[in-house]
Design a protein around this motif. Sequence first.
Motif, PDB file in Angstrom:
ATOM      1  N   VAL A  84       0.824  -1.212   0.000  1.00 29.74           N
ATOM      2  CA  VAL A  84       0.000   0.000   0.000  1.00 29.74           C
ATOM      3  C   VAL A  84       0.858   1.263   0.000  1.00 29.74           C
ATOM      4  O   VAL A  84       0.367   2.350  -0.318  1.00 29.74           O
ATOM      5  N   SER A  85       2.152   1.137   0.337  1.00 27.37           N
ATOM      6  CA  SER A  85       3.068   2.282   0.322  1.00 27.37           C
ATOM      7  C   SER A  85       3.834   2.367  -0.987  1.00 27.37           C
ATOM      8  O   SER A  85       4.781   3.167  -1.104  1.00 27.37           O
ATOM      9  N   ASN A  86       3.440   1.530  -1.975  1.00 27.15           N
ATOM     10  CA  ASN A  86       4.068   1.510  -3.303  1.00 27.15           C
ATOM     11  C   ASN A  86       5.550   1.134  -3.233  1.00 27.15           C
ATOM     12  O   ASN A  86       6.368   1.608  -4.025  1.00 27.15           O
ATOM     13  N   LEU A  87       5.902   0.298  -2.289  1.00 25.92           N
ATOM     14  CA  LEU A  87       7.264  -0.229  -2.167  1.00 25.92           C
ATOM     15  C   LEU A  87       7.236  -1.671  -2.670  1.00 25.92           C
ATOM     16  O   LEU A  87       6.776  -2.567  -1.978  1.00 25.92           O
ATOM     17  N   LYS A  88       7.718  -1.868  -3.886  1.00 22.29           N
ATOM     18  CA  LYS A  88       7.569  -3.152  -4.576  1.00 22.29           C
ATOM     19  C   LYS A  88       8.812  -4.027  -4.417  1.00 22.29           C
ATOM     20  O   LYS A  88       9.431  -4.456  -5.399  1.00 22.29           O
ATOM     21  N   LEU A  89       9.178  -4.283  -3.192  1.00 21.29           N
ATOM     22  CA  LEU A  89      10.366  -5.105  -2.948  1.00 21.29           C
ATOM     23  C   LEU A  89      10.146  -6.556  -3.357  1.00 21.29           C
ATOM     24  O   LEU A  89      11.113  -7.265  -3.667  1.00 21.29           O
ATOM     25  N   ASP A  90       8.899  -7.007  -3.354  1.00 18.53           N
ATOM     26  CA  ASP A  90       8.633  -8.387  -3.746  1.00 18.53           C
ATOM     27  C   ASP A  90       8.848  -8.613  -5.233  1.00 18.53           C
ATOM     28  O   ASP A  90       8.951  -9.766  -5.677  1.00 18.53           O
ATOM     29  N   ASP A  91       8.932  -7.545  -6.030  1.00 22.71           N
ATOM     30  CA  ASP A  91       9.181  -7.688  -7.465  1.00 22.71           C
ATOM     31  C   ASP A  91      10.653  -7.883  -7.784  1.00 22.71           C
ATOM     32  O   ASP A  91      10.998  -8.399  -8.854  1.00 22.71           O
ATOM     33  N   VAL A  92      11.530  -7.448  -6.888  1.00 24.16           N
ATOM     34  CA  VAL A  92      12.966  -7.481  -7.179  1.00 24.16           C
ATOM     35  C   VAL A  92      13.740  -8.434  -6.270  1.00 24.16           C
ATOM     36  O   VAL A  92      14.904  -8.747  -6.552  1.00 24.16           O
ATOM     37  N   PHE A  93      13.100  -8.883  -5.170  1.00 22.37           N
ATOM     38  CA  PHE A  93      13.758  -9.826  -4.269  1.00 22.37           C
ATOM     39  C   PHE A  93      12.899 -11.074  -4.129  1.00 22.37           C
ATOM     40  O   PHE A  93      11.673 -10.979  -3.993  1.00 22.37           O
ATOM     41  N   SER A  94      13.545 -12.230  -4.151  1.00 16.86           N
ATOM     42  CA  SER A  94      12.806 -13.485  -3.982  1.00 16.86           C
ATOM     43  C   SER A  94      12.277 -13.629  -2.561  1.00 16.86           C
ATOM     44  O   SER A  94      11.248 -14.265  -2.338  1.00 16.86           O
ATOM     45  N   ASP A  95      12.991 -13.050  -1.599  1.00 16.16           N
ATOM     46  CA  ASP A  95      12.572 -13.080  -0.203  1.00 16.16           C
ATOM     47  C   ASP A  95      12.524 -11.650   0.320  1.00 16.16           C
ATOM     48  O   ASP A  95      13.562 -11.001   0.477  1.00 16.16           O
ATOM     49  N   VAL A  96      11.313 -11.150   0.568  1.00 19.30           N
ATOM     50  CA  VAL A  96      11.149  -9.777   1.041  1.00 19.30           C
ATOM     51  C   VAL A  96      11.767  -9.592   2.422  1.00 19.30           C
ATOM     52  O   VAL A  96      12.106  -8.476   2.812  1.00 19.30           O
ATOM     53  N   PHE A  97      11.927 -10.707   3.157  1.00 22.69           N
ATOM     54  CA  PHE A  97      12.464 -10.623   4.513  1.00 22.69           C
ATOM     55  C   PHE A  97      13.895 -11.158   4.560  1.00 22.69           C
ATOM     56  O   PHE A  97      14.394 -11.508   5.632  1.00 22.69           O
ATOM     57  N   GLY A  98      14.541 -11.212   3.392  1.00 27.45           N
ATOM     58  CA  GLY A  98      15.940 -11.602   3.329  1.00 27.45           C
ATOM     59  C   GLY A  98      16.859 -10.478   3.781  1.00 27.45           C
ATOM     60  O   GLY A  98      16.414  -9.373   4.157  1.00 27.45           O
TER      61      GLY A  98
END
Length: 302
Positions: free
Chosen positions: A40-54
């Motif tokens: 919802v904050s337009n932070l698309k980390l899931d598009d560039v990292f396989s693990d968002v919590f890596g």
Amino acid sequence: MSTKPGSTHIRHLRDLARYRFKLTCMITGEKNRAQNCLTVSNLKLDDVFSDVFGKSSRSITEYMLAHPGEIFDVAPFVDSRCKTPMEEIQAAVDGAISPEQANKLRQCLNHIDESEKHLEEIEREILRLSDKYQAALDLIRTVPGFDKNPMTAIQILSEIGGDMSVFPSAKHLVSWAGCCPRNDQSNKRIKSTRISRAGNYIKPILVQVANGLLRSKKHPEITGRYKRIKSHRGHKKAIIAICRMLLTAIWHILSDLKPYTAEGFLESRPVNKAKVLTTSQALNLLKQRGYTIKDDIVPAMN
């Protein structure tokens, strides 16, 4: 030491394994909430990292929480082994997180960290208790899909125990685990063939293992059975059939105390002489199962 499901030691192991299962589900839920804050904050980390919590993604997230609204270079936070172009990662953080979402995200991340530490302690205790059943666990790990994660075999053993004398046959074990159709019929009218609700803890493990095996080419006895059933029964029923297959194999290896082998599943079945089809019926059956019928190509004579 008895390994029956009702024994005190195996019951304690089962309680811890179930607690670990619930704790894992809780961590997954918190990760979904944290992912929603980023989306919802337009932070698309899931598009560039396989693990968002890596490691790389978490470092970027922590910096954004500590420096809200600041434009920064992501290069120092990205691991050198990351294959995603730096321009795409930079574009993925082109967003702004509100104070409300930042507070929610911080609470989720803290809860995830605390839960994962607690999960590690639980797993250490589970491994300590499972030492008494090392022989049975070694046999279960010979079954396809149970050799990668030691916790998977422990979860199965904690539910069914190591003594298969409590189940007269493999069918009894499959029925107890809720992996067979219900007997719901009246006056020769079948009302439902859905599986029962039994096995709330063992069934998700089996389904997870079965889905993982479909991507492997090392076990044709499993992928072949899945494709045959899926062609006319669908994916879900084919997966449950693989679960029954795995449970049957586990029952046999713990009863015979012999490791898993695929020969029994690859053996040719005897021909049932009571089932006779005409040529047209056989062709229609093959078409219904997705086969394309072609005429034999006769090689040209020189």
